[in-house]
Every structure is written in structure tokens, then in C-alpha cells.
Design a protein around this motif. Structure first.
Motif, PDB file in Angstrom:
ATOM      1  N   MET A   1       0.843  -1.195   0.000  1.00 41.32           N
ATOM      2  CA  MET A   1       0.000   0.000   0.000  1.00 41.32           C
ATOM      3  C   MET A   1       0.878   1.244   0.000  1.00 41.32           C
ATOM      4  SD  MET A   1      -2.790   1.288   2.849  1.00 41.32           S
ATOM      5  CE  MET A   1      -3.908  -0.078   2.543  1.00 41.32           C
ATOM      6  N   LEU A   2       0.527   2.193  -0.875  1.00 46.45           N
ATOM      7  CA  LEU A   2       1.250   3.456  -0.907  1.00 46.45           C
ATOM      8  C   LEU A   2       0.816   4.327   0.263  1.00 46.45           C
ATOM      9  CD1 LEU A   2       1.036   4.270  -4.727  1.00 46.45           C
ATOM     10  CD2 LEU A   2       3.010   3.401  -3.468  1.00 46.45           C
ATOM     11  N   LYS A   3       1.778   4.789   1.050  1.00 46.91           N
ATOM     12  CA  LYS A   3       1.488   5.606   2.220  1.00 46.91           C
ATOM     13  C   LYS A   3       2.165   6.957   2.083  1.00 46.91           C
ATOM     14  CE  LYS A   3       1.161   1.637   5.361  1.00 46.91           C
ATOM     15  NZ  LYS A   3       1.668   1.026   6.599  1.00 46.91           N
ATOM     16  N   ILE A   4       1.656   7.930   2.834  1.00 46.69           N
ATOM     17  CA  ILE A   4       2.232   9.267   2.781  1.00 46.69           C
ATOM     18  C   ILE A   4       3.661   9.268   3.328  1.00 46.69           C
ATOM     19  CG2 ILE A   4       1.348   9.916   5.047  1.00 46.69           C
ATOM     20  CD1 ILE A   4       1.694  12.149   1.902  1.00 46.69           C
ATOM     21  N   GLU A   5       3.963   8.271   4.186  1.00 41.01           N
ATOM     22  CA  GLU A   5       5.320   8.198   4.725  1.00 41.01           C
ATOM     23  C   GLU A   5       6.354   8.033   3.619  1.00 41.01           C
ATOM     24  OE1 GLU A   5       2.768   6.645   5.940  1.00 41.01           O
ATOM     25  OE2 GLU A   5       2.634   7.197   8.072  1.00 41.01           O
ATOM     26  N   TYR A   6       5.989   7.332   2.547  1.00 44.63           N
ATOM     27  CA  TYR A   6       6.933   7.145   1.446  1.00 44.63           C
ATOM     28  C   TYR A   6       7.248   8.487   0.773  1.00 44.63           C
ATOM     29  CZ  TYR A   6       5.484   2.262   1.980  1.00 44.63           C
ATOM     30  OH  TYR A   6       5.204   1.014   2.487  1.00 44.63           O
ATOM     31  N   VAL A   7       6.250   9.339   0.682  1.00 45.22           N
ATOM     32  CA  VAL A   7       6.471  10.677   0.114  1.00 45.22           C
ATOM     33  C   VAL A   7       7.392  11.481   1.031  1.00 45.22           C
ATOM     34  CG1 VAL A   7       5.353  12.818  -0.642  1.00 45.22           C
ATOM     35  CG2 VAL A   7       4.232  10.624  -1.033  1.00 45.22           C
ATOM     36  N   TYR A   8       7.159  11.382   2.333  1.00 52.53           N
ATOM     37  CA  TYR A   8       8.022  12.089   3.282  1.00 52.53           C
ATOM     38  C   TYR A   8       9.463  11.605   3.177  1.00 52.53           C
ATOM     39  CZ  TYR A   8       3.726  13.740   5.542  1.00 52.53           C
ATOM     40  OH  TYR A   8       2.524  14.323   5.818  1.00 52.53           O
ATOM     41  N   ILE A 111      -4.908  15.318 -10.224  1.00 48.63           N
ATOM     42  CA  ILE A 111      -6.337  15.022 -10.410  1.00 48.63           C
ATOM     43  C   ILE A 111      -6.535  13.579 -10.888  1.00 48.63           C
ATOM     44  CG2 ILE A 111      -8.379  15.583 -11.783  1.00 48.63           C
ATOM     45  CD1 ILE A 111      -7.406  18.489 -11.795  1.00 48.63           C
ATOM     46  N   VAL A 112      -5.707  13.164 -11.854  1.00 49.67           N
ATOM     47  CA  VAL A 112      -5.833  11.801 -12.380  1.00 49.67           C
ATOM     48  C   VAL A 112      -5.565  10.783 -11.283  1.00 49.67           C
ATOM     49  CG1 VAL A 112      -4.830  10.125 -13.986  1.00 49.67           C
ATOM     50  CG2 VAL A 112      -5.257  12.479 -14.742  1.00 49.67           C
ATOM     51  N   PHE A 113      -4.496  10.981 -10.512  1.00 45.09           N
ATOM     52  CA  PHE A 113      -4.157  10.029  -9.450  1.00 45.09           C
ATOM     53  C   PHE A 113      -5.220  10.010  -8.357  1.00 45.09           C
ATOM     54  CE2 PHE A 113       0.514  10.587 -10.706  1.00 45.09           C
ATOM     55  CZ  PHE A 113       0.532   9.388 -11.398  1.00 45.09           C
ATOM     56  N   VAL A 114      -5.773  11.173  -8.011  1.00 45.47           N
ATOM     57  CA  VAL A 114      -6.812  11.224  -6.983  1.00 45.47           C
ATOM     58  C   VAL A 114      -8.037  10.427  -7.412  1.00 45.47           C
ATOM     59  CG1 VAL A 114      -8.485  12.751  -5.880  1.00 45.47           C
ATOM     60  CG2 VAL A 114      -6.077  13.373  -5.902  1.00 45.47           C
ATOM     61  N   LEU A 115      -8.370  10.495  -8.692  1.00 43.87           N
ATOM     62  CA  LEU A 115      -9.548   9.785  -9.195  1.00 43.87           C
ATOM     63  C   LEU A 115      -9.299   8.290  -9.390  1.00 43.87           C
ATOM     64  CD1 LEU A 115     -10.812  12.378 -11.853  1.00 43.87           C
ATOM     65  CD2 LEU A 115     -11.730  11.970  -9.554  1.00 43.87           C
ATOM     66  N   VAL A 116      -8.057   7.933  -9.733  1.00 41.75           N
ATOM     67  CA  VAL A 116      -7.768   6.547 -10.109  1.00 41.75           C
ATOM     68  C   VAL A 116      -7.258   5.709  -8.943  1.00 41.75           C
ATOM     69  CG1 VAL A 116      -6.311   5.076 -11.556  1.00 41.75           C
ATOM     70  CG2 VAL A 116      -7.353   7.141 -12.519  1.00 41.75           C
ATOM     71  N   LEU A 117      -6.334   6.231  -8.154  1.00 41.84           N
ATOM     72  CA  LEU A 117      -5.663   5.422  -7.138  1.00 41.84           C
ATOM     73  C   LEU A 117      -6.613   4.786  -6.126  1.00 41.84           C
ATOM     74  CD1 LEU A 117      -2.406   7.474  -6.397  1.00 41.84           C
ATOM     75  CD2 LEU A 117      -2.637   5.346  -7.680  1.00 41.84           C
ATOM     76  N   PRO A 118      -7.609   5.507  -5.591  1.00 41.48           N
ATOM     77  CA  PRO A 118      -8.486   4.862  -4.607  1.00 41.48           C
ATOM     78  C   PRO A 118      -9.280   3.680  -5.165  1.00 41.48           C
ATOM     79  CG  PRO A 118      -8.691   7.253  -4.490  1.00 41.48           C
ATOM     80  CD  PRO A 118      -7.906   6.948  -5.723  1.00 41.48           C
ATOM     81  N   ASP A 129      -4.032   4.312   0.809  1.00 41.74           N
ATOM     82  CA  ASP A 129      -4.942   4.604   1.908  1.00 41.74           C
ATOM     83  C   ASP A 129      -5.872   5.733   1.486  1.00 41.74           C
ATOM     84  OD1 ASP A 129      -6.236   5.210   4.231  1.00 41.74           O
ATOM     85  OD2 ASP A 129      -4.442   5.308   5.475  1.00 41.74           O
ATOM     86  N   SER A 130      -7.174   5.506   1.565  1.00 42.89           N
ATOM     87  CA  SER A 130      -8.149   6.495   1.094  1.00 42.89           C
ATOM     88  C   SER A 130      -8.060   7.805   1.870  1.00 42.89           C
ATOM     89  CB  SER A 130      -9.570   5.935   1.196  1.00 42.89           C
ATOM     90  OG  SER A 130      -9.874   5.594   2.543  1.00 42.89           O
ATOM     91  N   THR A 131      -7.609   7.754   3.127  1.00 42.56           N
ATOM     92  CA  THR A 131      -7.503   8.977   3.925  1.00 42.56           C
ATOM     93  C   THR A 131      -6.296   9.817   3.541  1.00 42.56           C
ATOM     94  OG1 THR A 131      -6.239   7.855   5.675  1.00 42.56           O
ATOM     95  CG2 THR A 131      -8.643   7.856   5.859  1.00 42.56           C
ATOM     96  N   GLN A 132      -5.374   9.230   2.764  1.00 39.14           N
ATOM     97  CA  GLN A 132      -4.158   9.948   2.375  1.00 39.14           C
ATOM     98  C   GLN A 132      -4.008  10.044   0.862  1.00 39.14           C
ATOM     99  OE1 GLN A 132      -1.183   7.488   4.244  1.00 39.14           O
ATOM    100  NE2 GLN A 132      -1.477   8.410   6.257  1.00 39.14           N
ATOM    101  N   SER A 133      -5.062   9.711   0.126  1.00 42.18           N
ATOM    102  CA  SER A 133      -4.935   9.607  -1.327  1.00 42.18           C
ATOM    103  C   SER A 133      -4.552  10.925  -1.986  1.00 42.18           C
ATOM    104  CB  SER A 133      -6.250   9.091  -1.924  1.00 42.18           C
ATOM    105  OG  SER A 133      -7.326   9.965  -1.615  1.00 42.18           O
ATOM    106  N   THR A 134      -5.057  12.043  -1.481  1.00 38.82           N
ATOM    107  CA  THR A 134      -4.755  13.330  -2.109  1.00 38.82           C
ATOM    108  C   THR A 134      -3.280  13.674  -1.989  1.00 38.82           C
ATOM    109  OG1 THR A 134      -6.995  14.120  -1.625  1.00 38.82           O
ATOM    110  CG2 THR A 134      -5.345  15.771  -2.168  1.00 38.82           C
ATOM    111  N   GLY A 139       2.296  13.801  -4.292  1.00 36.74           N
ATOM    112  CA  GLY A 139       3.693  13.367  -4.308  1.00 36.74           C
ATOM    113  C   GLY A 139       4.050  12.642  -5.588  1.00 36.74           C
ATOM    114  N   LEU A 140       3.184  11.736  -6.028  1.00 36.53           N
ATOM    115  CA  LEU A 140       3.429  11.019  -7.276  1.00 36.53           C
ATOM    116  C   LEU A 140       3.416  11.977  -8.473  1.00 36.53           C
ATOM    117  CD1 LEU A 140       1.254   7.822  -6.763  1.00 36.53           C
ATOM    118  CD2 LEU A 140       3.749   7.988  -6.682  1.00 36.53           C
ATOM    119  N   ALA A 141       2.513  12.966  -8.433  1.00 38.54           N
ATOM    120  CA  ALA A 141       2.446  13.937  -9.528  1.00 38.54           C
ATOM    121  C   ALA A 141       3.732  14.741  -9.628  1.00 38.54           C
ATOM    122  CB  ALA A 141       1.248  14.863  -9.322  1.00 38.54           C
TER     123      ALA A 141
END
Length: 320
Positions: A1-8, A111-118, A129-134, A139-141
């Protein structure tokens, strides 16, 4: 699962790389500044875990780091590194409007990732994680935009990292201001500033008048945003102090309309303050304007007009 920690962690690794670039060029203060910030991104989880285990030294170390950042920023020794005017002109003439491709990639890819990833999953496990998808999408963008920049300019990855470091050095400590101001709103809310605001407003205005409470809320949103530089930081304070107890509970205002128009009103303050560095000071630095407040001088008529419109909209809509 992709987490915000990876972006950090990715941000932290890049900040450490920026510190290495600077230490190699003997800009020690700048190197120390980004090294401290990078460590906070890389080891934030470990610090939180140690804090949960009631180990005091990580919190004390981070407090020392924050003090060190303040001393480095105030020392005047953080030398900035910039490219020459001829290099910028030659690059702009060669690339033309293609320079906008990487910048526009960030919002569109987000926008594309927000719509597709969840919607994606792997063996029944959500990909993000749906709570961290934005935030994960953002980060991916940014990574995609960096690749787009390299393809557009035909520059190697090392040059991309070097130019990113140069831009970060040009911004200096101002780059951290949005994060600090966003945190300040949570601190204010947790320490009871909202209740103090409610007590002061109760003494100064007739709380039985919905229009008076509305004006206090709108002007308070603008004022707190000017002070803290971020409408997100001002919102919990003003909602706890005026929005919930007076407008919603006492006068029956519609919560959704009050929240959306209240945030928009706060953004009027964003247009008026140097504390909103990412909107008003950073562009002046990047464009090398002689007047660092030129952006604010151009925006204040728009801010006041929007404030008047928002107040009228709230007065007409939220009490229906």
C-alpha cells in the motif's frame, strides 16, 4: 500500500542530497539547514514512536533542531546559489512555451491520481490509503512532473537534482513557512484560542444579531489568515470561537455553506499578507522583482472586492 510516509522519505532524501551539494560547495549554513529539515522528514515516524513510548530525548532533539533552524535563518549566513541571467535567457529562448509542461503536469496528474488510485487494489488490498490519497497523489504527480521536465529539457537526472537544489536554496527558509503556519492553526485550536476569541467577541458585539456575528466571523477569518498566512490555520480557530457557538448553534446557519464561504473569505486574507509566503513572497523571489511586496500590491483591490462579495453571499444564503 502506498502511504504518505513514502512521500516524506522521498522529500527527506532529496533534502539530504541538497545538504550534500551545499557542503561540497562550502555553504555550510545552508547545508546544515536542509540537513536538519531532511532528518525530520526521514525520521518523523521513529520520533513519534519514541514519543508514544514516553522517551523524551527525540522530542528534545527535534526542539533543538527547530531552534537551530531559527538561528541559521536569522544568521544571514545562508548564501544562495543561482544561475546566471544568460543561462536563464538561453534556456527560455530554446524551450519557449514548453517550459509550462512540467508545471502543468503537477495539477493534472494529481487530479488523475486522486480519481484513479483509490479504485485500485492488489489482491484485495487497496493500493493507497483512502484517507491519504490526495497527498500521495500530489507526491506522485511531482515525481511525474520531474520526469516530464527531464524529457522536455533533455537534461540528465543529475542536472534536475542540481537545479532543484538551486531553486530550494533561492527560496531559503521561506520554503518552510507554509508548513509552520499550517501547524500553528492546530496549536491555536488545541490551546483554547477559539474559546478566548468567543469570549472577546461576546464582549464586543451584540451576539443576538446574526449579521453582527457574521461580520465578526468574516473579518476574523481575514485577520487570522493575515496573521497566520493560511486560511486552513485560521478556520479551526474562528469556527470554534464564532462559527459553531454563535452562527450555527445560536442563529441556525447552514454548516456546509458557512464552512465553504468562510474558507473562501479567509483566502481574501491570503492575498493581503506576506505571511502567505508560498503565494506572495516566493513568486516575487523567483521573478526577481525589486519590490518583494509587489504581488500583494497588485492583489489587494481584488481581495477587498471578494471579501465584500463573500459577506453578501453569506448574509443571503447561510440563514435560509
Amino acid at each position: 500500500m502506498l502511504k504518505i510516509e513514502y512521500v516524506y522519505w522521498l522529500i527527506g532524501a532529496w533534502l539530504i542530497l541538497c545538504a550534500i551539494y551545499n557542503i561540497r560547495e562550502r555553504r555550510r549554513s545552508m547545508a546544515a539547514f536542509w540537513a536538519v529539515v531532511g532528518c525530520a522528514f526521514l525520521f518523523g515516524d521513529a520520533i513519534m514512536a519514541a514519543g508514544a513510548a514516553h522517551t523524551r530525548w527525540p522530542a528534545q532533539a527535534m526542539g533543538t533542531g527547530v531552534i537551530a533552524l531559527g538561528l541559521l535563518a536569522a544568521s544571514g549566513t545562508m548564501q544562495k546559489h543561482d544561475s546566471t541571467e544568460s543561462e536563464r535567457r538561453d534556456s527560455a529562448e530554446r524551450l519557449g512555451n514548453a517550459l509550462f509542461v512540467p508545471a502543468l503536469t503537477i495539477p493534472f496528474a494529481t487530479i488523475v491520481f486522486v480519481l484513479v488510485l483509490p479504485r485500485l487494489s492488489l489482491r484485495g488490498i487497496p493500493l493507497v490509503d483512502s484517507t491519504q490519497s490526495t497527498l500521495v497523489a500530489l507526491g506522485l504527480a511531482c515525481v511525474v512532473a520531474a520526469l516530464a521536465a527531464m524529457l522536455t529539457t533533455r537534461a540528465p537526472a543529475t542536472q534536475a537534482l542540481s537545479e532543484g537544489r538551486r531553486l530550494l536554496d533561492a527560496l531559503g527558509c521561506v520554503a518552510l513557512l507554509p508548513m509552520l503556519l499550517a501547524t500553528l492553526g492546530g496549536v491555536f485550536a488545541a490551546t483554547g484560542v477559539g474559546e478566548a476569541v468567543a469570549a472577546i467577541v461576546g464582549m464586543l458585539i451584540p451576539v443576538g444579531s446574526p449579521l453582527a456575528c457574521l461580520l465578526a466571523f468574516a473579518l476574523g477569518m481575514v485577520l487570522f489568515t493575515i496573521i497566520m498566512g493560511n486560511a486552513f490555520a485560521a478556520f479551526p480557530v474562528m469556527m470554534a470561537g464564532i462559527g459553531l457557538p454563535l452562527l450555527i448553534h445560536k442563529h441556525g446557519a447552514a454548516p456546509a455553506l458557512l464552512g465553504s464561504l468562510g474558507m473562501l473569505t479567509g483566502y481574501c486574507g491570503t492575498l493581503l499578507t506576506p505571511m502567505a509566503a508560498n503565494f506572495n513572497i516566493v513568486p516575487a523571489v523567483l521573478l526577481e522583482l525589486r519590490d518583494q511586496y509587489a504581488v500583494i500590491r497588485a492583489q489587494w483591490p481584488t481581495a477587498l472586492a471578494l471579501l465584500a462579495v463573500n459577506v453578501i453571499l453569506m448574509a443571503v444564503l447561510i440563514f435560509r
